[in-house]
Scaffold this motif. Structure first.
Motif, PDB file in Angstrom:
ATOM      1  N   THR A 108       0.832  -1.205   0.000  1.00  0.00           N
ATOM      2  CA  THR A 108       0.000   0.000   0.000  1.00  0.00           C
ATOM      3  C   THR A 108       0.862   1.248   0.000  1.00  0.00           C
ATOM      4  N   GLY A 109       1.993   1.199   0.757  1.00  0.00           N
ATOM      5  CA  GLY A 109       2.913   2.348   0.786  1.00  0.00           C
ATOM      6  C   GLY A 109       3.491   2.643  -0.584  1.00  0.00           C
ATOM      7  N   VAL A 110       3.852   1.565  -1.327  1.00  0.00           N
ATOM      8  CA  VAL A 110       4.383   1.752  -2.679  1.00  0.00           C
ATOM      9  C   VAL A 110       3.312   2.379  -3.576  1.00  0.00           C
ATOM     10  N   ALA A 111       2.067   1.920  -3.414  1.00  0.00           N
ATOM     11  CA  ALA A 111       0.975   2.493  -4.207  1.00  0.00           C
ATOM     12  C   ALA A 111       0.772   3.967  -3.878  1.00  0.00           C
ATOM     13  N   VAL A 112       0.864   4.295  -2.574  1.00  0.00           N
ATOM     14  CA  VAL A 112       0.724   5.699  -2.173  1.00  0.00           C
ATOM     15  C   VAL A 112       1.819   6.552  -2.810  1.00  0.00           C
ATOM     16  N   LEU A 113       3.047   6.061  -2.790  1.00  0.00           N
ATOM     17  CA  LEU A 113       4.160   6.813  -3.388  1.00  0.00           C
ATOM     18  C   LEU A 113       3.956   7.008  -4.892  1.00  0.00           C
ATOM     19  N   ALA A 114       3.472   5.958  -5.558  1.00  0.00           N
ATOM     20  CA  ALA A 114       3.228   6.071  -7.005  1.00  0.00           C
ATOM     21  C   ALA A 114       2.146   7.108  -7.301  1.00  0.00           C
ATOM     22  N   VAL A 115       1.071   7.070  -6.507  1.00  0.00           N
ATOM     23  CA  VAL A 115      -0.010   8.044  -6.721  1.00  0.00           C
ATOM     24  C   VAL A 115       0.474   9.450  -6.410  1.00  0.00           C
ATOM     25  N   VAL A 116       1.305   9.596  -5.352  1.00  0.00           N
ATOM     26  CA  VAL A 116       1.850  10.910  -5.016  1.00  0.00           C
ATOM     27  C   VAL A 116       2.691  11.459  -6.165  1.00  0.00           C
ATOM     28  N   ALA A 117       3.538  10.601  -6.751  1.00  0.00           N
ATOM     29  CA  ALA A 117       4.384  11.044  -7.855  1.00  0.00           C
ATOM     30  C   ALA A 117       3.554  11.489  -9.051  1.00  0.00           C
ATOM     31  N   LEU A 118       2.546  10.682  -9.395  1.00  0.00           N
ATOM     32  CA  LEU A 118       1.702  11.032 -10.538  1.00  0.00           C
ATOM     33  C   LEU A 118       0.916  12.312 -10.275  1.00  0.00           C
ATOM     34  N   CYS A 119       0.328  12.411  -9.088  1.00  0.00           N
ATOM     35  CA  CYS A 119      -0.489  13.598  -8.776  1.00  0.00           C
ATOM     36  C   CYS A 119       0.388  14.833  -8.625  1.00  0.00           C
ATOM     37  N   PHE A 120       1.620  14.652  -8.151  1.00  0.00           N
ATOM     38  CA  PHE A 120       2.545  15.782  -8.039  1.00  0.00           C
ATOM     39  C   PHE A 120       2.823  16.364  -9.430  1.00  0.00           C
ATOM     40  N   TRP A 121       3.047  15.492 -10.401  1.00  0.00           N
ATOM     41  CA  TRP A 121       3.277  15.951 -11.773  1.00  0.00           C
ATOM     42  C   TRP A 121       2.017  16.613 -12.344  1.00  0.00           C
ATOM     43  N   MET A 122       0.859  15.990 -12.099  1.00  0.00           N
ATOM     44  CA  MET A 122      -0.392  16.541 -12.631  1.00  0.00           C
ATOM     45  C   MET A 122      -0.708  17.903 -12.012  1.00  0.00           C
ATOM     46  N   ALA A 123      -0.424  18.048 -10.709  1.00  0.00           N
ATOM     47  CA  ALA A 123      -0.672  19.342 -10.069  1.00  0.00           C
ATOM     48  C   ALA A 123       0.238  20.419 -10.644  1.00  0.00           C
ATOM     49  N   GLY A 124       1.497  20.060 -10.921  1.00  0.00           N
ATOM     50  CA  GLY A 124       2.398  21.027 -11.541  1.00  0.00           C
ATOM     51  C   GLY A 124       1.935  21.419 -12.928  1.00  0.00           C
ATOM     52  N   ARG A 125       1.509  20.429 -13.704  1.00  0.00           N
ATOM     53  CA  ARG A 125       1.002  20.720 -15.038  1.00  0.00           C
ATOM     54  C   ARG A 125      -0.248  21.589 -14.976  1.00  0.00           C
ATOM     55  N   ARG A 126      -1.100  21.294 -14.011  1.00  0.00           N
ATOM     56  CA  ARG A 126      -2.316  22.084 -13.841  1.00  0.00           C
ATOM     57  C   ARG A 126      -1.985  23.535 -13.491  1.00  0.00           C
ATOM     58  N   ALA A 127      -0.972  23.721 -12.659  1.00  0.00           N
ATOM     59  CA  ALA A 127      -0.571  25.082 -12.285  1.00  0.00           C
ATOM     60  C   ALA A 127      -0.055  25.852 -13.497  1.00  0.00           C
ATOM     61  N   VAL A 128       0.722  25.163 -14.358  1.00  0.00           N
ATOM     62  CA  VAL A 128       1.234  25.818 -15.560  1.00  0.00           C
ATOM     63  C   VAL A 128       0.086  26.225 -16.490  1.00  0.00           C
ATOM     64  N   LEU A 129      -0.861  25.308 -16.686  1.00  0.00           N
ATOM     65  CA  LEU A 129      -1.991  25.611 -17.558  1.00  0.00           C
ATOM     66  C   LEU A 129      -2.860  26.728 -16.979  1.00  0.00           C
ATOM     67  N   ALA A 130      -3.024  26.719 -15.653  1.00  0.00           N
ATOM     68  CA  ALA A 130      -3.809  27.776 -15.019  1.00  0.00           C
ATOM     69  C   ALA A 130      -3.139  29.137 -15.194  1.00  0.00           C
ATOM     70  N   ALA A 131      -1.800  29.167 -15.081  1.00  0.00           N
ATOM     71  CA  ALA A 131      -1.078  30.424 -15.268  1.00  0.00           C
ATOM     72  C   ALA A 131      -1.203  30.907 -16.714  1.00  0.00           C
ATOM     73  N   GLU A 132      -1.096  29.978 -17.681  1.00  0.00           N
ATOM     74  CA  GLU A 132      -1.259  30.359 -19.081  1.00  0.00           C
ATOM     75  C   GLU A 132      -2.673  30.872 -19.356  1.00  0.00           C
ATOM     76  N   LEU A 133      -3.669  30.218 -18.758  1.00  0.00           N
ATOM     77  CA  LEU A 133      -5.052  30.654 -18.932  1.00  0.00           C
ATOM     78  C   LEU A 133      -5.258  32.045 -18.355  1.00  0.00           C
ATOM     79  N   GLU A 134      -4.663  32.308 -17.197  1.00  0.00           N
ATOM     80  CA  GLU A 134      -4.801  33.613 -16.576  1.00  0.00           C
ATOM     81  C   GLU A 134      -4.146  34.700 -17.425  1.00  0.00           C
ATOM     82  N   ARG A 135      -2.961  34.399 -17.983  1.00  0.00           N
ATOM     83  CA  ARG A 135      -2.305  35.370 -18.856  1.00  0.00           C
ATOM     84  C   ARG A 135      -3.136  35.624 -20.108  1.00  0.00           C
ATOM     85  N   THR A 136      -3.696  34.547 -20.674  1.00  0.00           N
ATOM     86  CA  THR A 136      -4.549  34.703 -21.851  1.00  0.00           C
ATOM     87  C   THR A 136      -5.774  35.547 -21.522  1.00  0.00           C
TER      88      THR A 136
END
Length: 389
Positions: free
Chosen positions: A76-104
């Motif tokens: 379960t710990g390994v699964a948690v780490l995998a989900v954290v890694a994936l969601c960490f990347w997705m949150a960063g991507r979401r922040a970039v897209l949100a910043a681009e949307l705000e500039r637009t």
């Protein structure tokens, strides 16, 4: 609320783990906590915190467990780490897209403000206010247009409605506003301004039609785009309240304020309207403007048909005269009519009537003469509606 959901989820899983019968383990569900944090907040910090809390909850229960339970918790710990890694990347991507949307969005707002500029609060001794409601969700401009300028000939204003609404009509709006901002300063007569606007519209529609259909660039286009028209109202106000109007198929403006028939708004007498812009002939362009007087304390209310034709969910039309009277009664500062609160109150009433989703663009202008009152003997000259000779 969204920030505490991962913690609530982890607590719920741990409670279920305590009361669950032997052989049933809900602990793998802890891996969902970082995903909840990612969806709920979209912030990397929340994803990391939820992942750490989930891992701490897993490690805290290792003491006294058998080999099988330990292996299950490690998986379960390994699964948690995998989900954290994936969601960490997705949150960063979401922040970039949100910043681009705000500039637009900031660029779009700046471009729309250049097209439909904020009105000055005062022009040549008149209080000025305007409101605009676009039928296109998220847009600040559409097929309606207005502008108020201080010119050598007095205050000059235009309010118009391009056929159609929303973003598709913006190019015609831009062409007309650009032409008006130049012609209003150059032409000594309103009829000259009207002729310039009509020529500008015809030129713009020809160019647009040829661009969309280059095969007919050397001939007169038969495309419907060349048959568009614009209803328009031109207004000129002198320092002494003298009023001139040219109406091209536009709804009649209202006059409200002191000396306007018992404080109730009434349509301004502007004579027989001309055809809409784009359908004028030479005789129409030479037609005289109509004259009147706007007295101190009176307001001229200009609006597009999107306001008077607005309907609610049951199909009832917006009661515009009553709404104008109600807005004028409430929009007072120190007992005197105030332009900006008046315009806001009328716009808010229309928005409430349509349930917040107008079917057509709505624009309104308020031009208020709020200088010293004129002598009583001059009141009878107000708003005669007689054509200039």
């Amino acid at each position: 609320m969204m920030y505490v959901l991962p913690g609530v989820w982890i607590a719920l899983v741990l409670v279920v783990a305590v009361v669950a019968p032997d052989g049933v383990s809900p602990l793998p569900a802890l891996a969902v906590a970082p995903a909840i944090a990612c969806v709920g907040s979209g912030q990397r910090q929340c994803v990391l915190v939820s992942g750490v809390i989930a891992l701490v909850a897993l490690v805290a229960g290792l003491v006294g467990q058998g080999v099988r339970e330990v292996q299950e918790r490690l998986g379960t710990g390994v699964a948690v780490l995998a989900v954290v890694a994936l969601c960490f990347w997705m949150a960063g991507r979401r922040a970039v897209l949100a910043a681009e949307l705000e500039r637009t969005r900031e660029i779009a707002v700046a471009a729309q403000r250049v097209l439909l500029r904020p009105l000055p609060p005062r022009v040549n001794g008149y209080a000025v206010a305007g409101e605009y409601l676009s039928a296109s969700l998220g847009a600040r401009v559409g097929g309606d247009l207005y502008e108020v300028l201080a010119t050598p000939y007095g205050l000059r204003a235009v309010l118009g409605d391009v056929r159609g609404h929303g973003l598709a009509a913006i190019d015609s709006v831009a062409a007309l506003l650009g032409s008006f901002r130049e012609a209003a300063h150059d032409e000594p007569e309103l009829t000259g301004v009207l002729s310039r606007l009509d020529r500008s519209l015809h030129r713009h529609l020809r160019q647009r039609s040829c661009a969309e259909h280059p095969a007919v660039a050397d001939t007169e286009s038969q495309n419907p785009v060349a048959e568009e028209f614009v209803t328009l109202l031109l207004v000129q106000l002198g320092d002494d309240g003298k009023l001139e109007t040219v109406n091209c198929g536009h709804p009649q403006p209202f006059v409200t304020g002191p000396y306007a028939t018992g404080e109730r708004p009434r349509p301004l007498a502007v004579g027989e309207p001309l055809p809409p812009l784009g359908l004028l002939d030479d005789g129409d362009r030479a037609a005289p403007a109509h004259r009147g007087v706007l007295l101190p304390g009176q307001a001229l209310v200009l609006y597009t048909d999107g306001l008077q034709d607005a309907r609610n969910a049951s199909g009832t039309f917006f009661p515009l005269p009553e709404a104008v009277a109600a807005a004028a009664a409430t929009a007072r500062i120190g007992g005197a009519l105030a332009a900006a609160p008046f315009a806001r109150a009328l716009s808010a009433a229309a928005l409430r009537h349509t349930g917040g989703r107008p079917a057509d663009d709505m624009a309104l202008l308020v031009l208020l003469r709020d200088v010293a009152r004129v002598p009583l003997r001059n009141r009878s000259a107000a708003l005669s509606g007689t054509p200039r000779r």
